[in-house]
Design an enzyme around this catalytic site. Structure first.
Site, mmCIF file in Angstrom:
data_model
loop_
_atom_site.group_PDB
_atom_site.id
_atom_site.type_symbol
_atom_site.label_atom_id
_atom_site.label_comp_id
_atom_site.label_asym_id
_atom_site.label_seq_id
_atom_site.Cartn_x
_atom_site.Cartn_y
_atom_site.Cartn_z
ATOM 1 N N GLY A 14 -10.717 -4.629 -14.200
ATOM 2 C CA GLY A 14 -9.511 -4.947 -14.954
ATOM 3 C C GLY A 14 -9.398 -6.422 -15.264
ATOM 4 N N ARG A 17 -7.483 -9.628 -18.831
ATOM 5 C CA ARG A 17 -6.437 -10.645 -18.894
ATOM 6 C C ARG A 17 -5.666 -10.651 -17.576
ATOM 7 N NH1 ARG A 17 -2.013 -8.008 -23.114
ATOM 8 N NH2 ARG A 17 -1.573 -6.111 -21.928
ATOM 9 N N SER A 140 0.558 -4.814 -5.251
ATOM 10 C CA SER A 140 1.871 -5.033 -5.845
ATOM 11 C C SER A 140 2.939 -4.808 -4.781
ATOM 12 C CB SER A 140 2.125 -4.089 -7.027
ATOM 13 O OG SER A 140 3.500 -3.962 -7.319
ATOM 14 N N TYR A 154 3.438 4.802 -10.593
ATOM 15 C CA TYR A 154 2.848 3.519 -10.213
ATOM 16 C C TYR A 154 3.184 3.191 -8.762
ATOM 17 C CZ TYR A 154 1.823 -1.501 -10.350
ATOM 18 O OH TYR A 154 1.331 -2.755 -10.090
ATOM 19 N N ALA A 156 4.025 5.218 -6.289
ATOM 20 C CA ALA A 156 3.342 6.125 -5.366
ATOM 21 C C ALA A 156 1.861 5.778 -5.237
ATOM 22 C CB ALA A 156 3.508 7.566 -5.839
ATOM 23 N N LYS A 158 0.439 2.857 -5.604
ATOM 24 C CA LYS A 158 0.241 1.612 -4.873
ATOM 25 C C LYS A 158 0.499 1.795 -3.376
ATOM 26 C CE LYS A 158 -1.130 -1.021 -8.210
ATOM 27 N NZ LYS A 158 -2.490 -1.627 -8.216
#
Length: 249
Positions: A14, A17, A140, A154, A156, A158
């Site tokens: 990923g 950017r 995160s 998202y 769940a 993480k």
């Protein structure tokens, strides 16, 4: 410490950017050579060109085992080793629970959890042979509470990534491989400006973040580089916050 990663080889997923690109740049700046993963081949090649010497394009979808195998194989063919893995690729959207469909739920887990697992498994033979490795999963603050801006899929995923981090740390520590996670809070990336309500962002910063600003991708990258170094050798299974204190409020 300026060139403390001289001779090391990293794979950053990923890396088009944001945090991924900043991490690839920081690793190269500290002497590492870096395989730059972006799903699209053209963008992967562009990212590698922009990062300059020491960067190798590594296109592929991290949720596809055949793509991951090719990425890792190309990295080993080019550089002969692979010491550092940064699992940064993520699928993040703000779809609320009442509107969330199964396909979007599955895509989040495919990229955020299965992708990290596939990359981890693919790099293990090289790390085992060297009896050395550094694996860093980008989680995160959503992985410790509930996402401020993204949806339940998202959040769940993480949380699940923490389970993978801790289990892998326990199993791989005896092999000389450490596995840790970094948990950024609101970070000033292109994505947050594209998808988030900026009035909501300002409200959160003013009321929930004691430092009263977003973090920077470069600050997250610096923390990742520390975990990628030999100096971090006694840190294993940790989940390190870099969030301006948002979890305190």
């Amino acid at each position: 410490m300026d060139r403390e990663l001289e001779g090391r080889v990293a794979l950053v997923t990923g890396a088009w950017r944001g945090i991924g690109r900043a991490t690839a740049r920081a690793l190269i700046g500290r002497g590492a050579r870096v395989a730059v993963n972006v799903r699209d081949r053209e963008r992967a090649e562009q990212a590698a060109r922009e990062l300059g010497d020491g960067a190798l394009p590594a296109p592929g979808d991290v949720s596809r085992a055949e793509d991951v195998s090719r990425m890792v194989g190309d990295t080993l063919t080019r550089f002969g080793r692979l010491d550092i893995l940064v699992n940064n690729a993520a699928h993040a959207t703000g779809t609320p629970l009442l509107e969330l469909e199964e396909a979007e739920w599955r895509r989040a887990f495919d990229v955020n959890v299965t992708g990290a697992f596939l990359c981890l498994k693919a790099v293990l033979p090289a790390m085992q042979a060297a009896h050395y490795g550094r694996i860093i999963n980008i989680r995160s603050t959503a992985g410790k509470t509930v996402s401020t801006l993204a949806g339940p899929h998202y959040t769940a995923s993480k949380h699940a990534l923490l389970g993978l981090t801790r289990s892998a740390a326990r199993d791989l520590g005896p092999l000389g491989i450490t596995v840790n996670a970094v948990c950024p809070g609101m970070t000033d990336t292109e994505l947050i400006h594209e998808v988030a309500d900026q009035d909501l962002v300002r409200q959160i910063l003013a009321t929930r973040v004691p430092i009263r600003r977003m973090g920077t991708p470069e600050a997250v990258a610096d923390l990742v580089c520390y975990l990628a170094s030999e100096r971090s050798g006694y840190i294993n299974g940790a989940s390190l916050d870099i969030n301006g204190g948002i979890l305190l409020v």
